[in-house]
Scaffold this motif. Structure first.
Motif, short mmCIF file in Angstrom:
data_model
loop_
_atom_site.label_atom_id
_atom_site.label_comp_id
_atom_site.label_asym_id
_atom_site.label_seq_id
_atom_site.Cartn_x
_atom_site.Cartn_y
_atom_site.Cartn_z
N UNK A 284 33.42 -13.64 11.65
CA UNK A 284 32.23 -12.79 11.55
C UNK A 284 31.18 -13.44 10.66
N UNK A 285 31.60 -14.03 9.55
CA UNK A 285 30.66 -14.71 8.66
C UNK A 285 29.98 -15.88 9.37
N UNK A 286 30.75 -16.64 10.13
CA UNK A 286 30.18 -17.76 10.88
C UNK A 286 29.20 -17.24 11.92
N UNK A 287 29.56 -16.15 12.59
CA UNK A 287 28.68 -15.55 13.60
C UNK A 287 27.36 -15.10 12.97
N UNK A 288 27.45 -14.42 11.84
CA UNK A 288 26.24 -13.92 11.18
C UNK A 288 25.38 -15.05 10.62
N UNK A 289 26.01 -16.16 10.24
CA UNK A 289 25.28 -17.27 9.63
C UNK A 289 24.99 -18.39 10.63
N UNK A 290 25.18 -18.13 11.92
CA UNK A 290 25.06 -19.20 12.91
C UNK A 290 23.69 -19.88 12.90
N UNK A 291 22.60 -19.11 12.75
CA UNK A 291 21.27 -19.73 12.71
C UNK A 291 21.13 -20.67 11.51
N UNK B 221 21.21 -28.86 6.76
CA UNK B 221 21.39 -30.30 6.68
C UNK B 221 22.74 -30.56 6.03
N UNK B 222 23.54 -31.40 6.65
CA UNK B 222 24.86 -31.72 6.14
C UNK B 222 24.82 -33.14 5.60
N UNK B 223 25.05 -33.27 4.30
CA UNK B 223 24.98 -34.58 3.65
C UNK B 223 26.34 -34.96 3.11
N UNK B 224 26.99 -35.86 3.82
CA UNK B 224 28.31 -36.34 3.41
C UNK B 224 28.21 -37.73 2.79
N UNK B 225 26.98 -38.20 2.61
CA UNK B 225 26.72 -39.56 2.13
C UNK B 225 27.09 -40.61 3.17
N UNK B 226 27.28 -40.17 4.40
CA UNK B 226 27.59 -41.08 5.50
C UNK B 226 26.86 -40.57 6.74
N UNK B 227 25.84 -41.30 7.20
CA UNK B 227 25.03 -40.83 8.34
C UNK B 227 25.86 -40.48 9.58
N UNK C 125 27.47 -31.84 14.86
CA UNK C 125 28.00 -31.63 16.21
C UNK C 125 29.16 -30.63 16.20
N UNK C 126 30.06 -30.78 15.25
CA UNK C 126 31.20 -29.87 15.16
C UNK C 126 30.77 -28.44 14.86
N UNK C 127 29.77 -28.30 14.01
CA UNK C 127 29.25 -26.96 13.71
C UNK C 127 28.68 -26.32 14.97
N UNK C 128 27.92 -27.08 15.73
CA UNK C 128 27.36 -26.53 16.98
C UNK C 128 28.45 -26.18 17.97
N UNK C 129 29.49 -27.01 18.03
CA UNK C 129 30.61 -26.70 18.92
C UNK C 129 31.29 -25.39 18.52
N UNK C 130 31.40 -25.16 17.23
CA UNK C 130 31.99 -23.92 16.73
C UNK C 130 31.10 -22.73 17.06
N UNK C 131 29.83 -22.86 16.76
CA UNK C 131 28.89 -21.75 16.95
C UNK C 131 28.77 -21.35 18.42
#
Length: 121
Positions: free
Chosen positions: A32-39, A45-51, A59-65
């Motif tokens: 439910x939290x992911x659904x509500x926060x999908x936008x 921006x996801x910064x892992x220090x590796x482009x 991509x994984x976030x979009x696949x989940x959403x």
């Protein structure tokens, strides 16, 4: 090794229906939290220090959403508004808020940022 994890899962969780229900409730709560926060999650921006990892994470976030199977299985997985209805709704809400405050106060004392984050989750 796999047998070890299956045995551990059975011994620690599956033998106890209340624990299975708690896991399911937690799954629905997070879903439910992911659904509500999908936008927000999609535009963040996801910064892992590796482009390359940044792109993979996005991509994984979009696949989940946008997972159609997940959306079909649980169109409204958890409606938190129902928790606060009834005679004890307000009292339950206040209890939960107090518990979160207590956990947050305890976790503020933890020096490790990673441990603090996981503790609060």
């Amino acid at each position: 090794m796999q047998h070890f994890f299956v045995t551990l899962m059975y011994d620690r969780v599956l033998r106890y229906p209340d624990r299975v229900r708690n896991l399911y409730f937690t799954f629905l709560f997070v879903l439910r939290a992911v659904t509500k926060a999908s936008n927000y999650l999609e535009q963040a921006e996801y910064d892992t220090c590796n482009p390359n990892e940044n792109l993979t994470t996005q991509s994984l976030i979009k696949q989940l959403i946008y997972n159609l199977k997940l959306q079909a299985a649980c169109p409204i997985p958890f409606d938190e508004a129902n928790l606060w209805k009834g005679r004890s709704g307000l009292e339950l809400k206040q209890k939960i808020q107090q518990q979160f405050r207590n956990i947050s106060a305890l976790m503020d004392c933890v020096g490790c940022e990673k441990c603090r984050l996981w503790g609060m989750l």
